[in-house]
Design a protein around this motif. Sequence first.
Motif, short mmCIF file in Angstrom:
data_model
loop_
_atom_site.label_atom_id
_atom_site.label_comp_id
_atom_site.label_asym_id
_atom_site.label_seq_id
_atom_site.Cartn_x
_atom_site.Cartn_y
_atom_site.Cartn_z
N ILE A 102 4.56 16.29 -11.02
CA ILE A 102 5.69 16.20 -11.95
C ILE A 102 6.24 17.58 -12.25
N GLN A 103 5.33 18.53 -12.45
CA GLN A 103 5.73 19.91 -12.75
C GLN A 103 6.51 20.53 -11.59
N ALA A 104 6.12 20.22 -10.37
CA ALA A 104 6.85 20.72 -9.21
C ALA A 104 8.29 20.19 -9.21
N GLY A 105 8.44 18.91 -9.53
CA GLY A 105 9.78 18.34 -9.61
C GLY A 105 10.61 18.98 -10.72
N LEU A 106 9.97 19.25 -11.85
CA LEU A 106 10.68 19.92 -12.95
C LEU A 106 11.11 21.33 -12.53
N GLY A 107 10.24 22.02 -11.82
CA GLY A 107 10.55 23.39 -11.40
C GLY A 107 11.73 23.42 -10.44
N ILE A 108 11.72 22.52 -9.46
CA ILE A 108 12.82 22.48 -8.49
C ILE A 108 14.13 22.11 -9.18
N SER A 109 14.08 21.12 -10.07
CA SER A 109 15.29 20.70 -10.79
C SER A 109 15.83 21.82 -11.66
N THR A 110 14.93 22.52 -12.35
CA THR A 110 15.36 23.64 -13.19
C THR A 110 16.05 24.71 -12.36
N LEU A 111 15.50 24.96 -11.17
CA LEU A 111 16.05 26.01 -10.30
C LEU A 111 17.44 25.65 -9.78
N VAL A 112 17.55 24.47 -9.16
CA VAL A 112 18.81 24.14 -8.48
C VAL A 112 19.94 23.86 -9.48
N LEU A 113 19.59 23.50 -10.70
CA LEU A 113 20.61 23.27 -11.74
C LEU A 113 20.89 24.53 -12.56
N MET A 114 20.33 25.66 -12.12
CA MET A 114 20.59 26.98 -12.72
C MET A 114 20.07 27.08 -14.16
N VAL A 115 18.84 26.61 -14.34
CA VAL A 115 18.06 26.82 -15.56
C VAL A 115 18.77 26.27 -16.81
N PRO A 116 19.08 24.98 -16.85
CA PRO A 116 19.59 24.41 -18.10
C PRO A 116 18.49 24.42 -19.16
N LEU A 117 18.86 24.60 -20.39
CA LEU A 117 17.87 24.76 -21.46
C LEU A 117 16.88 23.61 -21.58
N PRO A 118 17.31 22.35 -21.62
CA PRO A 118 16.32 21.26 -21.75
C PRO A 118 15.31 21.21 -20.62
N LEU A 119 15.79 21.37 -19.38
CA LEU A 119 14.87 21.33 -18.24
C LEU A 119 13.93 22.53 -18.23
#
Length: 358
Positions: A315-332
Amino acid sequence: MTTAFPKAASSANPPSPSSDSARAVGLWLLVCCVMVFAMMLIGAVTRLTESGLSMVEWRPLIGALPPMTEAEWQRVFDLYRQTSEYRIDNAGMSLAEFQSIFWWEFIHRLWGRTIGLVFALPFFFFLATRRIPTGYAKHLVILLFLGGLQGVIGWWMVKSGFVDRSDVSQYRLAVHLGMAFFILAYLLWLALGLLWPVPQDRPPAPRGVRRLGAYCHAVIFITVMSGALVAGLNAGLLYNDWPLMGGNFIPEDIAALSPAWLNIFENEGTVQFDHRIMAYLTLTVVSLTWIFSRRAPLAPRARLSVNCLAAMVWIQAGLGISTLVLMVPLPLAVLHQAGAATSFCLSIWVMKELRGAR
């Protein structure tokens, strides 16, 4: 460097003077764990909103109160306008805009003071009433000292952003975050020993599985520290494609700085690449631990701990990839920080369960 855990917190030394006292102390330590966990999330928001340098003064005693008058607000704003962050990034900021970042740093510091009170007052009560289980008092004294030291480290980190730069040193940020994780680990290890001790008749897991459990903890901790460098350099905003970095697996600027070792700590591209590699290594080690645990004779609770860790790391890997590709949105980004702390705590539980009774 992995977290060292006390031997006193084991079922070999049954809690005394009573099981009720041991449970009370354990629940208190668990509450402190939750508060430290929450502090990490507040710190993440403070960092991501670039609020950490808004409070120029460090007043451990009277600083618990915010500005109460217009004149006091103007005074602290004038102090902030003398900082390099204001001159470089926020020149022309209004008082209302300053207040929006001030409150996050104020909450961050106030929550730290609250943790100190929640730890210190019950500690002295349990000590005075002789309710601390045998062998635990020295560890609680160490934790009290570490909490005070963490406050000093926090101010030492903040001070690095006041001169000739608009953010804090990534080195000091890593030290501050590393100490927070160490305190969290120490609290949780002691709490588990009091609330859910390993039964005396349970043998340890096979040696190979125990070693893999320790490796899981080590790689997660190193991954967290590499993430602190990413956060300190804002390196998550440099390459926002995945699995490549600017069209390449290895970024072109990986060795841009001289001497070469400086790239590991100060080159944004290299720092992000290192964090990705550590994440891949964490996934590999935890997945192997889960695979080998399926064939090992483990107690149900030990098997559950490994299953939870494996699920959380993916789950953490998915959160990390999502945070990266979406340019570090605050909630993610905050969820990613929460995932790191959760994975770290689960790795401690895994080690505790795989050790068997001591």
